[in-house]
Design an enzyme around this catalytic site. Structure first.
Site, PDB file in Angstrom:
ATOM      1  N   ARG A 168      11.596  10.112 -38.886  1.00 59.31           N
ATOM      2  CA  ARG A 168      11.710  10.304 -37.441  1.00 59.31           C
ATOM      3  C   ARG A 168      10.418  10.859 -36.848  1.00 59.31           C
ATOM      4  O   ARG A 168      10.101  10.632 -35.679  1.00 59.31           O
ATOM      5  CB  ARG A 168      12.881  11.256 -37.141  1.00 59.31           C
ATOM      6  CG  ARG A 168      13.145  11.442 -35.676  1.00 59.31           C
ATOM      7  CD  ARG A 168      14.351  12.307 -35.455  1.00 59.31           C
ATOM      8  NE  ARG A 168      14.153  13.650 -35.980  1.00 59.31           N
ATOM      9  CZ  ARG A 168      15.092  14.593 -35.956  1.00 59.31           C
ATOM     10  NH1 ARG A 168      16.288  14.318 -35.484  1.00 59.31           N
ATOM     11  NH2 ARG A 168      14.852  15.789 -36.423  1.00 59.31           N
ATOM     12  N   PHE A 235       8.800  20.128 -37.897  1.00 61.66           N
ATOM     13  CA  PHE A 235       9.669  20.741 -38.907  1.00 61.66           C
ATOM     14  C   PHE A 235      11.119  20.506 -38.536  1.00 61.66           C
ATOM     15  O   PHE A 235      11.529  20.702 -37.387  1.00 61.66           O
ATOM     16  CB  PHE A 235       9.408  22.248 -38.992  1.00 61.66           C
ATOM     17  CG  PHE A 235      10.445  23.007 -39.798  1.00 61.66           C
ATOM     18  CD1 PHE A 235      10.448  22.932 -41.185  1.00 61.66           C
ATOM     19  CD2 PHE A 235      11.421  23.770 -39.171  1.00 61.66           C
ATOM     20  CE1 PHE A 235      11.412  23.620 -41.929  1.00 61.66           C
ATOM     21  CE2 PHE A 235      12.377  24.465 -39.904  1.00 61.66           C
ATOM     22  CZ  PHE A 235      12.368  24.388 -41.297  1.00 61.66           C
ATOM     23  N   LEU A 258      10.150  21.329 -33.354  1.00 67.39           N
ATOM     24  CA  LEU A 258      11.077  22.062 -34.216  1.00 67.39           C
ATOM     25  C   LEU A 258      12.511  21.625 -33.936  1.00 67.39           C
ATOM     26  O   LEU A 258      13.041  21.849 -32.849  1.00 67.39           O
ATOM     27  CB  LEU A 258      10.946  23.570 -33.982  1.00 67.39           C
ATOM     28  CG  LEU A 258       9.540  24.171 -34.156  1.00 67.39           C
ATOM     29  CD1 LEU A 258       9.559  25.645 -33.801  1.00 67.39           C
ATOM     30  CD2 LEU A 258       9.046  23.968 -35.580  1.00 67.39           C
ATOM     31  N   GLU A 259      13.127  20.977 -34.923  1.00 65.41           N
ATOM     32  CA  GLU A 259      14.545  20.625 -34.819  1.00 65.41           C
ATOM     33  C   GLU A 259      15.282  21.518 -35.793  1.00 65.41           C
ATOM     34  O   GLU A 259      15.167  21.367 -37.008  1.00 65.41           O
ATOM     35  CB  GLU A 259      14.743  19.142 -35.137  1.00 65.41           C
ATOM     36  CG  GLU A 259      16.064  18.614 -34.621  1.00 65.41           C
ATOM     37  CD  GLU A 259      17.145  18.631 -35.666  1.00 65.41           C
ATOM     38  OE1 GLU A 259      17.953  19.586 -35.650  1.00 65.41           O
ATOM     39  OE2 GLU A 259      17.179  17.716 -36.491  1.00 65.41           O
ATOM     40  N   LEU A 260      16.039  22.484 -35.255  1.00 65.78           N
ATOM     41  CA  LEU A 260      16.555  23.582 -36.063  1.00 65.78           C
ATOM     42  C   LEU A 260      18.080  23.526 -36.180  1.00 65.78           C
ATOM     43  O   LEU A 260      18.665  22.462 -36.087  1.00 65.78           O
ATOM     44  CB  LEU A 260      16.069  24.905 -35.461  1.00 65.78           C
ATOM     45  CG  LEU A 260      14.547  24.972 -35.232  1.00 65.78           C
ATOM     46  CD1 LEU A 260      14.156  26.289 -34.593  1.00 65.78           C
ATOM     47  CD2 LEU A 260      13.783  24.736 -36.528  1.00 65.78           C
TER      48      LEU A 260
END
EC number: 1.2.1.65
Length: 493
Positions: A168, A235, A258-260
């Site tokens: 992705r 990340f 940032l996909e958390l």
């Protein structure tokens, strides 16, 4: 010649990929790649070192110069070839996801499809980089706004959807003319790193544009982020780790994607189709053992239908096939490691002590935790306040729609969500009030489409992935003006 031409089993995936060469790491630690279902060692490899990271980033920086200048059709061609190779190697890729990450075949095939859609969408990006010509108040000035690749992108991959969630970022970044260095999760170095490099190599990507350094986060993680070469760090992972990465990157004035984590809620209103809602909730909770950032943690049900929904949900959860992830009928396989089972069971026991009712599950065989359902869960219980990342469903009661929305928002997270109602406009109105980057009406929370924005609010991340949002993330704009006639400057003769 690709890695798979020389080596035919998963046990041989042990090399770093730097400057187009498969080489041994030079770190101090030896790391094991373990099958989470059988607990067998897939492979042992030597960790990468800071010196390996230096070489990888410098290789990406150097190669990105020529790659940026490559014709759009050349970039598109590499991505199209990669997509074709994925089709040819679909069974191999699916098997690797099952073996390395404990994916069930249902999940592995869904992940393969999502990853391929990302590659297909990214193939169009070289022709979607748009500049602008803007007017000026200065006579004779022409304003050009250019869109260019940012240079080098560092990608830190997760273990839960390793192929899809790495691609992705990797596929758009490469399609847009950047160099890339991947640091895959140590639990899934093949599907989050080496496999991607092998596919791109076979697709004809020039040497050095993509590099993979697989190693221990404690040994190389901070250096990977703070290295001066990458302009963006992407990340996907826990909020705790993401905060640390954001802090390190911020000190370097480095951009992040940032996909958390998520503590996602499904709201089931009193006019919902109960059977449909229960079926969706079971899938959204238990797919990949609940080890998905978008998975349902909390299912908040209107008091008027609570008992009927609960019965339907439990009945459906009882019929889930559990066990061997390679069995095509299995929905719930192993957690990534045995310690995750122990963590979840401790939370379940604590919730029971605090008044929750265990209606199903709570038992395990090695790393396979049976689908577990807790009812009468209260908002202040510890199990409600955190991302579970496992097959434990929390069923909560709300007196009305407003309280359901308040409960859904009672979390520091805001990634995905769901609302069930037979009135779509009512669902849309409720979705607008949920503090989440994504909400799905009459569907569960696990949705991802390559051309649509993806991202969270609050502690669930920074930035957006997918489609035009990915183009924005992995490119920069620059203003270059051309002064076509002499300009007079006040106060200067």
């Amino acid at each position: 010649m690709t890695l798979m031409d020389n080596q035919r089993t998963t046990a041989t995936w042990t090399k770093q990929y730097i400057s187009g060469k498969w080489v041994d790491g030079t770190g101090e630690k030896m790391l094991e790649n373990i099958n989470p279902y059988t607990d067998e060692v897939i492979a042992v490899w030597r960790s990468s070192s800071k010196e390996d990271i230096d070489r990888a980033y410098q290789s990406a920086k150097k190669s990105a110069v020529e790659w940026k200048a490559a014709l759009p059709s050349v970039k598109e061609g590499v991505l199209r070839k990669m997509s074709s190779l994925m089709d040819e190697r679909k069974e191999e890729i699916t098997r690797l996801l099952i073996t390395e990450s404990g994916s069930t075949r249902i999940k592995a095939e869904a992940e393969f499809a999502a990853a391929k859609r990302v590659v297909d969408e990214s193939a169009s990006f070289p022709f979607r980089m748009k500049g602008e010509l803007l007017s000026s108040n200065t006579p004779g000035k022409e304003n050009r706004v250019l869109r260019e690749p940012k240079g080098v992108v560092g990608v830190i991959g997760p273990w839960n959807f390793p192929l899809h969630l790495c691609l992705r970022s990797v596929a758009p970044a490469i399609a847009l003319g950047n160099g890339v260095v991947i640091k895959p999760a140590s639990d899934t170095p093949i599907t989050a790193g080496w496999l991607i490099a092998d596919l791109f190599e076979q697709a004809g990507l020039p040497e050095g544009v993509l590099n993979v350094v697989a190693g221990s986060g404690s040994e190389i993680g901070d250096y990977f982020v703070t290295h001066p070469v990458p302009k963006v760090i992407s990340f996907t992972g826990s909020t705790e780790v993401g905060r640390g990465i954001g802090k390190l990157a911020g000190e370097q004035l480095k951009e992040t994607a940032l996909e958390l984590g998520g503590n996602n809620a499904m709201i089931v209103l009193e006019d919902a189709d109960i059977e449909h809602a229960a079926q969706a909730a079971v899938f959204g909770k238990f797919l990949h053992q609940g080890q998905i950032c978008m998975a349902l943690n909390r299912i908040i049900v209107h008091a008027n239908i609570y008992d009927r929904f609960l019965q339907s949900f439990v009945d459906k959860a009882k019929n889930i096939q559990v066990g061997d992830p390679a069995d095509p009928s299995t929905l719930v396989g192993p957690l990534i490691r045995q310690k995750e089972v122990e963590r979840l069971l401790k939370l379940v026991k604590q919730a029971e002590d605090e008044g929750a009712k265990l209606l199903l599950g709570g038992t395990h065989e090695q790393a396979v935790l049976q689908p577990t359902v807790l009812a009468e869960v209260k908002p202040d219980q510890e199990i409600v306040q955190q991302e579970l990342f496992g097959p434990v469903a929390l069923i909560m009661k709300a007196k009305d729609e407003q309280q359901a929305i308040e409960l859904a928002n009672d979390t520091p997270y805001g990634l995905s969500g769901s609302v069930f109602t037979t009135n779509l406009e009512r669902g849309y109105h409720a979705a607008q009030q949920i503090e989440s980057g994504m909400v799905h009406v009459n569907d569960q929370s696990v949705n991802d489409e390559a051309h649509v924005m993806f991202g969270g609010e609050k502690s669930s991340g920074i930035g957006r992935f997918g489609g035009d949002w990915a183009i924005d993330k992995f490119t920069r704009t620059r203003w270059i003006s051309l002064q076509h006639q002499h300009r007079d400057y006040p106060g200067v003769k």
